[in-house]
Design a protein around this motif. Structure first.
Motif, mmCIF file in Angstrom:
data_model
loop_
_atom_site.group_PDB
_atom_site.id
_atom_site.type_symbol
_atom_site.label_atom_id
_atom_site.label_comp_id
_atom_site.label_asym_id
_atom_site.label_seq_id
_atom_site.Cartn_x
_atom_site.Cartn_y
_atom_site.Cartn_z
ATOM 1 N N PRO A 142 0.836 -0.888 -0.084
ATOM 2 C CA PRO A 142 0.125 -0.372 -0.219
ATOM 3 C C PRO A 142 0.622 1.132 0.116
ATOM 4 N N SER A 143 0.256 2.289 -0.587
ATOM 5 C CA SER A 143 0.430 3.554 -0.518
ATOM 6 C C SER A 143 -0.124 4.244 -0.641
ATOM 7 N N SER A 144 0.309 5.921 -0.612
ATOM 8 C CA SER A 144 -0.925 6.724 -0.217
ATOM 9 C C SER A 144 0.107 8.058 -0.949
ATOM 10 N N GLU A 145 -0.826 8.735 -1.154
ATOM 11 C CA GLU A 145 -0.427 10.264 -1.937
ATOM 12 C C GLU A 145 -1.582 11.595 -2.011
ATOM 13 N N VAL A 146 -0.848 12.169 -1.038
ATOM 14 C CA VAL A 146 -1.653 13.635 -0.100
ATOM 15 C C VAL A 146 -1.876 14.501 -1.508
ATOM 16 N N ARG A 150 -6.917 11.443 0.387
ATOM 17 C CA ARG A 150 -6.039 11.347 -0.276
ATOM 18 C C ARG A 150 -5.922 9.641 -1.429
ATOM 19 N N VAL A 151 -5.461 9.976 -2.200
ATOM 20 C CA VAL A 151 -5.002 8.408 -2.913
ATOM 21 C C VAL A 151 -4.457 7.534 -2.430
ATOM 22 N N ARG A 152 -5.634 6.351 -2.690
ATOM 23 C CA ARG A 152 -4.002 5.618 -1.913
ATOM 24 C C ARG A 152 -4.023 4.181 -2.980
ATOM 25 N N LEU A 153 -2.993 3.515 -3.141
ATOM 26 C CA LEU A 153 -2.821 3.062 -3.924
ATOM 27 C C LEU A 153 -1.880 1.025 -3.536
ATOM 28 N N ALA A 154 -2.605 0.093 -4.942
ATOM 29 C CA ALA A 154 -1.253 -0.833 -4.277
ATOM 30 C C ALA A 154 -0.327 -1.560 -5.363
ATOM 31 N N GLY A 199 1.612 0.891 -6.394
ATOM 32 C CA GLY A 199 2.165 1.789 -7.553
ATOM 33 C C GLY A 199 0.601 1.907 -8.147
ATOM 34 N N VAL A 200 -0.292 1.179 -8.268
ATOM 35 C CA VAL A 200 -2.058 1.426 -8.932
ATOM 36 C C VAL A 200 -2.687 2.569 -8.092
ATOM 37 N N PRO A 201 -2.992 3.834 -8.366
ATOM 38 C CA PRO A 201 -4.218 3.526 -7.869
ATOM 39 C C PRO A 201 -5.998 2.872 -7.569
ATOM 40 N N MET A 202 -6.586 2.254 -6.438
ATOM 41 C CA MET A 202 -7.002 1.360 -5.838
ATOM 42 C C MET A 202 -8.789 3.034 -5.514
ATOM 43 N N ALA A 203 -7.892 4.240 -5.232
ATOM 44 C CA ALA A 203 -9.385 4.794 -4.148
ATOM 45 C C ALA A 203 -8.554 6.026 -3.986
ATOM 46 N N ILE A 204 -9.847 6.804 -3.925
ATOM 47 C CA ILE A 204 -9.436 8.283 -3.380
ATOM 48 C C ILE A 204 -10.529 8.322 -2.123
ATOM 49 N N GLU A 205 -9.319 8.935 -0.948
ATOM 50 C CA GLU A 205 -10.572 8.797 0.098
ATOM 51 C C GLU A 205 -10.213 10.103 0.964
ATOM 52 N N ARG A 206 -11.709 10.428 1.111
ATOM 53 C CA ARG A 206 -12.171 12.211 1.622
ATOM 54 C C ARG A 206 -12.166 11.923 3.002
#
Ligand code: GLP
Length: 248
Positions: A91-95, A124-128, A130-137
């Motif tokens: 998992p990783s995230s972009e804020v 955040r964009v949540r990635l698995a 390196g692939v974007p899996m979700a946007i979470e607010r």
């Protein structure tokens, strides 16, 4: 009536990629047309069909590749980080946004606070892998989480910080799930075609201090599926609480 030619071709291609690892390149329109003796238009429609079904992804200028399989979503109070780790993904995230904001009427009513009270907004964009899996607010009760805005949520798990730093242990919540069409900017961030179907999860989580988190998560409809345990209705009629509600 016989199946249109592109359907047969799509089906043949589907069988061919069934066991292929994620990311395997698939034949181009031209190659597929040549090897199957069909027009490029037919080959394109066959590929389009598998892209729509979420089995292939097109990357501009690079080609078409076997896509990630649909990922099951648990109906539990787990975190994105733990979910993805449990499935063997990194998992990783972009804020996108992380700041204190005053609660508007709607947020104030979710938290049973007053409008204007401080809440922490985290997008955040949540990635698995390196692939974007979700946007979470997410919105969180900032009055109970002093200094929350100083964490780096590109690296840290929100639930881990809540537990380790603030002793917040969620003991319940509600998750409303709806189908929606991706907003244009969300589609771009998630790298899905414009107007794609998405699943929208709205989670309200509580601890003994009351509602602490209110998060909307947007997942691409082609990459996720939901599965729920179903139990018989008991004599008291107290089956697990879930309901299909009609949106007004
Ligand atoms: C899930 C939930 C969110 C929650 C998030 C925390 O995705 N749907 O409501 O905020 O997990 O994830 P993490 O602890 O990885 O930051």
């Amino acid at each position: 009536m016989t199946e249109p030619k592109y359907r047969d071709l799509a089906e043949a291609l589907r069988r061919r990629i069934a066991q292929a690892p994620v990311g395997t390149p698939t034949p181009s329109e031209r190659e597929l047309a040549e090897e199957s003796g069909v027009s490029r238009m037919t080959a394109r429609r066959a590929i389009d069909e598998l892209v729509r079904a979420g089995l292939l992804t097109r990357e501009v200028g690079r080609g078409t590749f076997v896509a990630h399989p649909a990922v099951g979503m648990p109906l539990q109070l787990t975190s994105f980080t733990d979910d993805m780790l449990a499935r063997g993904h990194v998992p990783s995230s972009e804020v996108l946004e992380a700041r204190l904001v005053p609660a508007d009427e709607q947020i104030a009513s979710v938290f049973q606070r007053d409008p204007g009270d401080p809440v922490f907004l985290l997008s955040r964009v949540r990635l698995a892998d390196g692939v974007p899996m979700a946007i979470e607010r997410s919105h969180l009760r900032a009055d109970l989480l002093p200094g929350i805005e100083s964490h780096d949520f590109a690296r840290e798990s929100l639930y881990r910080v809540l537990l380790d730093e603030y002793g917040v242990r969620f003991d319940g919540g509600e998750q409303v799930i709806r189908a929606a069409i991706a907003r244009p900017d969300d589609a771009k961030t998630l790298k899905i075609p414009p107007q794609s179907a998405v699943l929208e999860f709205v989670r309200t989580s509580s601890s003994d201090a009351g509602v602490m988190e209110w998060t909307t998560s947007i997942y691409p409809g082609t990459r996720f599926e939901l599965s729920a345990q179903i139990a018989p209705v008991t004599a008291q009629g107290s089956a697990p609480r879930s309901a299909l509600r009609v949106r007004g």
